[in-house]
Design a protein around this motif. Structure first.
Motif, PDB file in Angstrom:
ATOM      1  N   PRO A  41     -49.379  -1.280 -43.962  1.00 54.14           N
ATOM      2  CA  PRO A  41     -48.299  -2.285 -44.019  1.00 54.14           C
ATOM      3  C   PRO A  41     -48.166  -2.863 -45.414  1.00 54.14           C
ATOM      4  N   THR A  42     -46.952  -3.257 -45.758  1.00 55.01           N
ATOM      5  CA  THR A  42     -46.714  -3.896 -47.047  1.00 55.01           C
ATOM      6  C   THR A  42     -47.194  -5.348 -46.995  1.00 55.01           C
ATOM      7  N   GLU A  43     -47.267  -5.985 -48.136  1.00 55.20           N
ATOM      8  CA  GLU A  43     -47.669  -7.391 -48.176  1.00 55.20           C
ATOM      9  C   GLU A  43     -46.692  -8.254 -47.381  1.00 55.20           C
ATOM     10  N   ALA A  44     -45.406  -7.919 -47.472  1.00 56.26           N
ATOM     11  CA  ALA A  44     -44.403  -8.685 -46.735  1.00 56.26           C
ATOM     12  C   ALA A  44     -44.596  -8.531 -45.229  1.00 56.26           C
ATOM     13  N   GLN A  45     -44.937  -7.332 -44.780  1.00 61.65           N
ATOM     14  CA  GLN A  45     -45.165  -7.101 -43.353  1.00 61.65           C
ATOM     15  C   GLN A  45     -46.404  -7.856 -42.864  1.00 61.65           C
ATOM     16  N   VAL A  46     -47.451  -7.825 -43.664  1.00 54.88           N
ATOM     17  CA  VAL A  46     -48.667  -8.562 -43.302  1.00 54.88           C
ATOM     18  C   VAL A  46     -48.375 -10.050 -43.208  1.00 54.88           C
TER      19      VAL A  46
END
Length: 213
Positions: A41-46
């Motif tokens: 997952p990307t940082e935004a998703q996390v």
């Protein structure tokens, strides 16, 4: 394990190998198992998952009240709860990942156009929190028998309390009994109004932060 519906020649519900049988609104269908993503997952998703977990945990005990506060979303508790989660993720989460926090004054438990009292306040006493509001209805959007929905949250214990019996707009006051273990701990209070038939709802009013006595 799957099970047959209407005998061996009927449809089935459940999992068989890589196929799942299910139904939606009386329509039976098959679908394959979802594949697990191998992409991290990307940082935004996390960050979004952390926001979602924070808000969901906070609101979960309030699903009954949220079904009133977001009644306009449809008569499905799951949809109303989802809207409440979405709204509070957008408006009531502050900070940076992974240390997100709730902005309690921005928490919303309802949405609608029913008249909100022009003034409201709370007072803390030993063993109780008393909430008061202007009982005067507005000729364009309120009635004396509108029901007051009151929520008081204990931050340390992550617990909610409310009145023993619902108050109405014309009462102008409601008392929430405070359990002895709450003494010395921090709380926040909100309220909203719903018409007697539940068809109309007000926006949420944040009443303030308290230290329980």
């Amino acid at each position: 394990m799957a099970k047959f519906i209407n005998g061996a020649n009927g449809t089935f519900s459940g999992k068989v190998g890589s196929v799942i049988g299910a139904s939606w609104r009386g329509i039976h269908y098959l679908r394959g198992l979802a594949k697990k993503s191998t992409v991290p997952p990307t940082e935004a998703q996390v960050a979004q998952r952390l926001r979602f977990a924070l808000v969901t945990k906070f609101l979960s005990p309030l699903q009954g009240i949220l079904s009133v506060g977001f009644r306009h979303i449809r008569r499905l508790t799951a949809a109303q709860f989802s809207m409440a989660v979405k709204r509070n993720i957008e408006q009531a989460v502050i900070g940076a990942a992974p240390d997100f926090e709730l902005d309690y004054p921005a928490v919303t438990l309802s949405d609608g156009g029913l008249f909100i009292p022009l003034t409201s306040s709370l007072e803390v006493a030993e063993g109780s929190v008393t909430l008061t509001w202007d009982p005067t209805p507005n000729q364009f959007g309120g009635a004396s028998n509108d029901v007051a929905y009151i929520v008081v949250h204990n931050v340390e214990r992550q617990l909610f309390i409310t009145t023993d019996t619902p108050a109405t707009r014309e009462d102008g006051e409601a008392v929430v009994d405070v359990p002895a273990p709450f003494v010395g701990q921090t709380g926040h209070a909100w309220m909203f109004f719903a018409s007697h038939d539940g068809r109309k709802v007000s926006k949420t009013v944040y009443l303030g932060e308290v230290t329980f006595q």
